[in-house]
Design an enzyme around this catalytic site. Sequence first.
Site, PDB file in Angstrom:
ATOM      1  N   GLU A   1       1.099  -0.949   0.165  1.00  0.00           N
ATOM      2  CA  GLU A   1       0.203  -0.435  -0.080  1.00  0.00           C
ATOM      3  C   GLU A   1       1.013   0.958   0.284  1.00  0.00           C
ATOM      4  O   GLU A   1       1.248   1.342   1.084  1.00  0.00           O
ATOM      5  CB  GLU A   1      -0.581   0.066   1.169  1.00  0.00           C
ATOM      6  CG  GLU A   1      -1.838  -0.812   1.743  1.00  0.00           C
ATOM      7  CD  GLU A   1      -2.822  -1.140   0.521  1.00  0.00           C
ATOM      8  OE1 GLU A   1      -3.006  -0.325   0.079  1.00  0.00           O
ATOM      9  OE2 GLU A   1      -3.526  -2.406  -0.001  1.00  0.00           O
TER      10      GLU A   1
ATOM     11  N   CYS B   1      -1.821   9.339   2.127  1.00  0.00           N
ATOM     12  CA  CYS B   1      -2.107   8.678   0.698  1.00  0.00           C
ATOM     13  C   CYS B   1      -3.312   9.061  -0.585  1.00  0.00           C
ATOM     14  O   CYS B   1      -2.842   9.064  -1.460  1.00  0.00           O
ATOM     15  CB  CYS B   1      -1.735   7.180   0.727  1.00  0.00           C
ATOM     16  SG  CYS B   1      -3.134   6.413   1.394  1.00  0.00           S
TER      17      CYS B   1
HETATM   18  P1  NAP Z   1       8.334   4.549   5.102  1.00  0.00           P
HETATM   19  O1  NAP Z   1       9.090   6.035   5.375  1.00  0.00           O
HETATM   20  O2  NAP Z   1       8.516   4.379   3.446  1.00  0.00           O
HETATM   21  O3  NAP Z   1       7.940   4.073   6.440  1.00  0.00           O
HETATM   22  C1  NAP Z   1       7.150   3.148   6.637  1.00  0.00           C
HETATM   23  C2  NAP Z   1       7.189   2.173   7.270  1.00  0.00           C
HETATM   24  O4  NAP Z   1       8.455   0.688   6.521  1.00  0.00           O
HETATM   25  C3  NAP Z   1       8.162   2.639   8.649  1.00  0.00           C
HETATM   26  O5  NAP Z   1       8.144   1.480   9.995  1.00  0.00           O
HETATM   27  C4  NAP Z   1       9.339   2.349   7.905  1.00  0.00           C
HETATM   28  O6  NAP Z   1      10.385   2.286   9.395  1.00  0.00           O
HETATM   29  C5  NAP Z   1       9.674   1.329   7.666  1.00  0.00           C
HETATM   30  N1  NAP Z   1      10.398   1.167   6.881  1.00  0.00           N
HETATM   31  C6  NAP Z   1      11.687   2.115   6.137  1.00  0.00           C
HETATM   32  N2  NAP Z   1      12.380   1.453   5.609  1.00  0.00           N
HETATM   33  C7  NAP Z   1      12.485   0.232   5.418  1.00  0.00           C
HETATM   34  C8  NAP Z   1      12.950  -0.811   4.998  1.00  0.00           C
HETATM   35  N3  NAP Z   1      14.199  -0.892   4.259  1.00  0.00           N
HETATM   36  N4  NAP Z   1      13.080  -2.485   5.448  1.00  0.00           N
HETATM   37  C9  NAP Z   1      11.644  -2.099   6.328  1.00  0.00           C
HETATM   38  N5  NAP Z   1      11.010  -1.507   6.261  1.00  0.00           N
HETATM   39  C10 NAP Z   1      11.312  -0.023   6.334  1.00  0.00           C
HETATM   40  O7  NAP Z   1       6.531   5.688   4.967  1.00  0.00           O
HETATM   41  P2  NAP Z   1       6.043   7.157   5.883  1.00  0.00           P
HETATM   42  O8  NAP Z   1       7.260   8.142   5.612  1.00  0.00           O
HETATM   43  O9  NAP Z   1       6.429   6.388   7.078  1.00  0.00           O
HETATM   44  O10 NAP Z   1       4.991   7.189   5.236  1.00  0.00           O
HETATM   45  C11 NAP Z   1       4.624   7.589   4.211  1.00  0.00           C
HETATM   46  C12 NAP Z   1       4.193   6.979   3.324  1.00  0.00           C
HETATM   47  O11 NAP Z   1       3.155   6.133   3.179  1.00  0.00           O
HETATM   48  C13 NAP Z   1       3.652   7.909   1.772  1.00  0.00           C
HETATM   49  O12 NAP Z   1       4.296   7.481   1.000  1.00  0.00           O
HETATM   50  C14 NAP Z   1       2.289   7.993   1.617  1.00  0.00           C
HETATM   51  O13 NAP Z   1       1.649   8.062   0.157  1.00  0.00           O
HETATM   52  C15 NAP Z   1       2.037   5.448   2.556  1.00  0.00           C
HETATM   53  N6  NAP Z   1       1.024   5.220   2.415  1.00  0.00           N
HETATM   54  C16 NAP Z   1      -0.055   4.118   2.068  1.00  0.00           C
HETATM   55  C17 NAP Z   1      -1.313   4.732   2.434  1.00  0.00           C
HETATM   56  C18 NAP Z   1      -1.920   3.161   1.730  1.00  0.00           C
HETATM   57  O14 NAP Z   1      -2.970   2.582   1.856  1.00  0.00           O
HETATM   58  N7  NAP Z   1      -1.815   3.621   0.385  1.00  0.00           N
HETATM   59  C19 NAP Z   1      -1.435   5.392   3.832  1.00  0.00           C
HETATM   60  C20 NAP Z   1      -0.768   5.311   3.988  1.00  0.00           C
HETATM   61  C21 NAP Z   1       0.373   5.232   3.494  1.00  0.00           C
HETATM   62  P3  NAP Z   1      11.037   3.447  10.045  1.00  0.00           P
HETATM   63  O15 NAP Z   1       9.453   3.890  10.954  1.00  0.00           O
HETATM   64  O16 NAP Z   1      12.548   2.696  11.162  1.00  0.00           O
HETATM   65  O17 NAP Z   1      11.200   4.240   9.121  1.00  0.00           O
END
Ligand code: NAP
Length: 470
Positions: A245, A279
């Site tokens: 997602e 998102c």
């Molecule tokens: P993010 O930086 O991608 O982080 C999401 C999760 O992934 C966090 O728990 C993060 O941990 C973890 N993570 C980061 N790098 C990783 C890796 N290499 N391996 C495994 N896990 C890893 O996203 P965010 O800034 O929290 O959220 C924003 C993004 O989420 C936006 O792009 C938004 O559009 C998207 N989103 C999508 C939906 C949907 O349903 N489509 C809903 C909500 C948000 P850490 O926190 O420790 O970095």
Amino acid sequence: MKMLINGQWIDKDEKIDVKNPLSGEVIDTVPAGTKEDVKKAIDAAVEGFEISKNMPVHERVDILYRAAQLMKEHQEELARIIATEGSKTIREARGEAARAVNTITLSAEEAKRILGETIPFDSMPGAENRVGYYYRFPIGVIAAITPFNDPLNLVAHKLGPIIAGGNSCVLKPATVTPLSALKLGEILLEAGLPPKILNIVTGHGEQIGDALVTDERIRMVTFTGGPDAGKEIIKKAGLKKIGMELGSNTPVLVMDDCDIDAAVESCVSGAFWAVGQNCIGVQRLYVQEGIFDEFEKKFVERTRKMKVGYQLDEDTDMGPMITETEAKRVESWVKEAVEVGGILLTGGERDGAVVQPTVMRDVPKTCRLGHEEVFGPVVILYKINNLDEGIKEANDVDYGLHAGIFTNDIKTAFKAIKGIDVGGIMINDSSDYRIDGMPFGGVKNSGLGREGIKFALMEMTEPKVVCFNL
Ligand code: NAP
């Protein structure tokens, strides 16, 4: 708070500060989990799966209903945790807490509807003596990784169907907002969930993510977050089911024949809800030429009325971004857009983690704001001549999660429904409309698979065929 491994609430000497994004005040700490902690959590989840897969459906249902009831009793506390560790205002956080109760309730309901079918074996010549059916069985240990922007409800969207489907889990919540997830973990245990079924490891994704997603005992990775981390995980995960997602730079079309005031109200809310860290938040607004000037004037006026401030003040409409670093990134994207000819209509200023609600027009596609996901309080207006142009522009990006169109013409609506490449399109609502029981997910770089409890359950269970040779 502590993390949950093998039924124990575990602390560590090394801690991560959880801060209020506006004040910077440390509101709590969580342990900095390590790769060894991830391994222990997976060991426990493997044992937990032996319990969860044998748990009758009525027991899963009872646990989920009890959890939903406890969440209701703690709803205001949950809302305050969301608004204190994250960006949401208290009013937005109350909405999220109520939705999370609904998500867990839906999970209890859907647990009873994990159905199979009989198979017409006699449709194959020579198989007249065979009868059979398929049913769905849980897939095993699921790794769930969640983002910061809906720190409770997006965790509920993972844990609800994981438990309903009879799986076990290792959850890694976002490092900046782990408290809502840990509180939900407490509630699920209090509701009677056998402890090894749910393990929650706090810690930095970049440090512990690989240990989680590469472990061969994990049968599925369900990830919500940004495309960069998502693509990284897909490269490393190996032979596993994947649910992705991801983000978007969501388009909304506003046509000449629509109710302009309703469109303005809905799109302002859709653009600035959760500080645009959403998102399905509105980023690109394509407004037809006949109403463009009026729409622009009303949209800017309405945006200027938004009260920006401390999340927990009852009259705040929009809080700070999640970190000052993120606010600086958004500020720099706006500056870059202005340098290449984008027109700033209102906003653009930053103070610490606070970015004022920002409206721009005519931002070229070549700059980051013009083609990437801003994930902040910035919306861009573009003038379009007709529907075909709007559909073409809406699709001219690498994302496709949600879209919206405001029109009172049914033919226009149906043409947009067919023409815009997304997982969901809202007619006379902004793109930011969702209920928790509908299929939710995107195309292109917005992801793979669908959530929404019934649909997540399809991803988190597999069909087993049974055939009797009589
Ligand atoms: P993010 O930086 O991608 O982080 C999401 C999760 O992934 C966090 O728990 C993060 O941990 C973890 N993570 C980061 N790098 C990783 C890796 N290499 N391996 C495994 N896990 C890893 O996203 P965010 O800034 O929290 O959220 C924003 C993004 O989420 C936006 O792009 C938004 O559009 C998207 N989103 C999508 C939906 C949907 O349903 N489509 C809903 C909500 C948000 P850490 O926190 O420790 O970095």
